[in-house]
Design an enzyme around this catalytic site. Structure first.
Site, PDB file in Angstrom:
ATOM      1  N   ILE A  11       0.698  -1.274   0.035  1.00 27.19           N
ATOM      2  CA  ILE A  11       0.089   0.019  -0.058  1.00 27.19           C
ATOM      3  C   ILE A  11       0.719   1.265   0.088  1.00 27.19           C
ATOM      4  O   ILE A  11       0.494   2.122  -0.740  1.00 27.19           O
ATOM      5  CB  ILE A  11      -0.844   0.033   1.185  1.00 27.19           C
ATOM      6  CG1 ILE A  11      -1.975  -1.165   1.056  1.00 27.19           C
ATOM      7  CG2 ILE A  11      -1.565   1.412   1.255  1.00 27.19           C
ATOM      8  CD1 ILE A  11      -2.675  -1.349   2.285  1.00 27.19           C
ATOM      9  N   ASP A  30      11.648   3.069   4.472  1.00 26.23           N
ATOM     10  CA  ASP A  30      11.407   1.836   4.498  1.00 26.23           C
ATOM     11  C   ASP A  30      12.659   1.088   5.093  1.00 26.23           C
ATOM     12  O   ASP A  30      13.674   1.603   4.833  1.00 26.23           O
ATOM     13  CB  ASP A  30      10.876   1.502   3.210  1.00 26.23           C
ATOM     14  CG  ASP A  30      10.090  -0.144   3.348  1.00 26.23           C
ATOM     15  OD1 ASP A  30       9.017  -0.151   2.850  1.00 26.23           O
ATOM     16  OD2 ASP A  30      10.719  -1.059   3.874  1.00 26.23           O
ATOM     17  N   VAL A  54      10.748   2.798  12.058  1.00 24.83           N
ATOM     18  CA  VAL A  54       9.827   3.694  12.413  1.00 24.83           C
ATOM     19  C   VAL A  54       9.951   3.475  14.213  1.00 24.83           C
ATOM     20  O   VAL A  54       9.040   4.784  14.609  1.00 24.83           O
ATOM     21  CB  VAL A  54       8.483   3.453  11.837  1.00 24.83           C
ATOM     22  CG1 VAL A  54       8.401   3.791  10.610  1.00 24.83           C
ATOM     23  CG2 VAL A  54       7.718   2.130  12.406  1.00 24.83           C
ATOM     24  N   SER A 131      -6.720  -0.860   9.943  1.00 28.62           N
ATOM     25  CA  SER A 131      -7.156  -2.219   9.300  1.00 28.62           C
ATOM     26  C   SER A 131      -8.532  -2.384   9.884  1.00 28.62           C
ATOM     27  O   SER A 131      -8.866  -1.967  10.854  1.00 28.62           O
ATOM     28  CB  SER A 131      -6.148  -3.170   9.420  1.00 28.62           C
ATOM     29  OG  SER A 131      -6.827  -4.628   9.492  1.00 28.62           O
ATOM     30  N   TYR A 144      -2.251  -8.013  16.416  1.00 28.96           N
ATOM     31  CA  TYR A 144      -2.439  -7.050  15.254  1.00 28.96           C
ATOM     32  C   TYR A 144      -3.864  -6.516  15.293  1.00 28.96           C
ATOM     33  O   TYR A 144      -3.605  -4.918  15.105  1.00 28.96           O
ATOM     34  CB  TYR A 144      -2.593  -7.895  13.858  1.00 28.96           C
ATOM     35  CG  TYR A 144      -2.763  -7.073  12.537  1.00 28.96           C
ATOM     36  CD1 TYR A 144      -1.635  -6.392  12.159  1.00 28.96           C
ATOM     37  CD2 TYR A 144      -3.773  -7.098  12.011  1.00 28.96           C
ATOM     38  CE1 TYR A 144      -1.606  -5.565  11.039  1.00 28.96           C
ATOM     39  CE2 TYR A 144      -3.998  -6.515  10.896  1.00 28.96           C
ATOM     40  CZ  TYR A 144      -2.905  -5.649  10.217  1.00 28.96           C
ATOM     41  OH  TYR A 144      -3.029  -4.897   9.190  1.00 28.96           O
ATOM     42  N   THR A 179      -0.923  -7.863  -0.871  1.00 24.27           N
ATOM     43  CA  THR A 179       0.282  -7.113  -0.594  1.00 24.27           C
ATOM     44  C   THR A 179       1.306  -8.009  -0.146  1.00 24.27           C
ATOM     45  O   THR A 179       0.803  -9.283   0.141  1.00 24.27           O
ATOM     46  CB  THR A 179       0.387  -6.050   0.714  1.00 24.27           C
ATOM     47  OG1 THR A 179       0.088  -6.959   1.747  1.00 24.27           O
ATOM     48  CG2 THR A 179      -1.020  -5.012   0.414  1.00 24.27           C
TER      49      THR A 179
END
Length: 246
Positions: A11, A30, A54, A131, A144, A179
């Site tokens: 994405i 990334d 991150v 999500s 998650y 993905t």
């Protein structure tokens, strides 16, 4: 300038392509160096590329500072994330912490760094990638799903705190999307389960998510939209009893 974490694949890469198509320069962050090299081939000199963890506060702040040196930061997309499909009773503390560190802490660090810059430069748009697993409970998603629920609530909090600075914050909540991360954690049984519960009976594409992200970034199109968690999931979050006839 648009800054995108996880911008070298999935994405995030689709969002970077969409941003470039709209004329923005993109700062791609990334942690996957190989994916960054592939993204550079795809996007060329219309983006800059940085290896980024991150969860590293200093690295995030330095990345945002470097991005703003090239021009006004108009938007941030927090696409970096990790997934897990593990039953609750088999979820280790280490896994839970790792998922929350990347998905929650990482989103916060990037949003805070970008928000501080946007506050002093006339506003902007923050788009977090949550999500549908943060909207509805699903099997194997205790780590998650709870991390993405936190991202949704965090985004609403950001929208409230930052509105007075002209900064909008919205969450995109994808359903099952084709993905690399999905390919890694969705086995055949998982795919069949998703397809049986998604009214559109298919997985979405990164480009379909990127269209929504680009809309939320664009001040000329979404200037009065903030604090929203928008599901793009083929109807999953809003579905009731499935139609088993077709």
């Amino acid at each position: 300038m648009i800054a995108i974490t996880g911008g070298a694949s999935g994405i995030g890469l689709a969002a970077a392509r969409a941003a470039v198509a709209k004329g923005w320069h993109v700062a791609v962050g990334d942690r996957d160096e190989r994916a960054l090299a592939a993204a550079e081939t795809a996007l060329g000199n219309k983006a800059t590329y940085t290896g980024l963890d991150v969860t590293d506060e200093a690295a995030v702040d330095a990345w945002i500072d470097a991005a703003t040196a090239r021009g006004r930061l108009a938007g941030l997309v927090t696409s970096a994330g990790i997934g897990a499909d593990v039953p609750a009773l088999d979820t280790s503390v280490d896994l839970f912490r790792r998922v929350h560190a990347v998905n929650v802490l990482g989103t916060f660090l990037c949003a805070r760094a970008a928000g501080r810059v946007m506050r002093d430069s006339g506003g902007g748009s923050i788009v977090t990638i949550a999500s549908v697993s943060g909207v509805r409970g699903s099997k194997g998603r205790v780590a998650y799903g709870s991390s993405k629920a936190a991202v949704i609530n965090m985004t609403q909090g950001l929208s409230t705190d930052l509105a007075r600075f002209g900064i909008r914050a919205n969450a995109v909540c994808p359903g099952p999307i084709e993905t690399p991360m999905t390919a890694e954690i969705h086995d055949r049984a998982t795919r069949e389960s998703w397809l049986s519960h998604v009214p559109m009976r298919r997985y979405g594409t990164p480009d379909e998510m990127a269209t929504l992200i680009a809309f939320l970034l664009d001040e000329t199109q979404s200037s009065y939209i903030t604090g929203q968690a928008i599901s793009a999931d083929g109807g999953f979050a809003g579905a009731g009893l499935p139609n088993l006839d077709g």
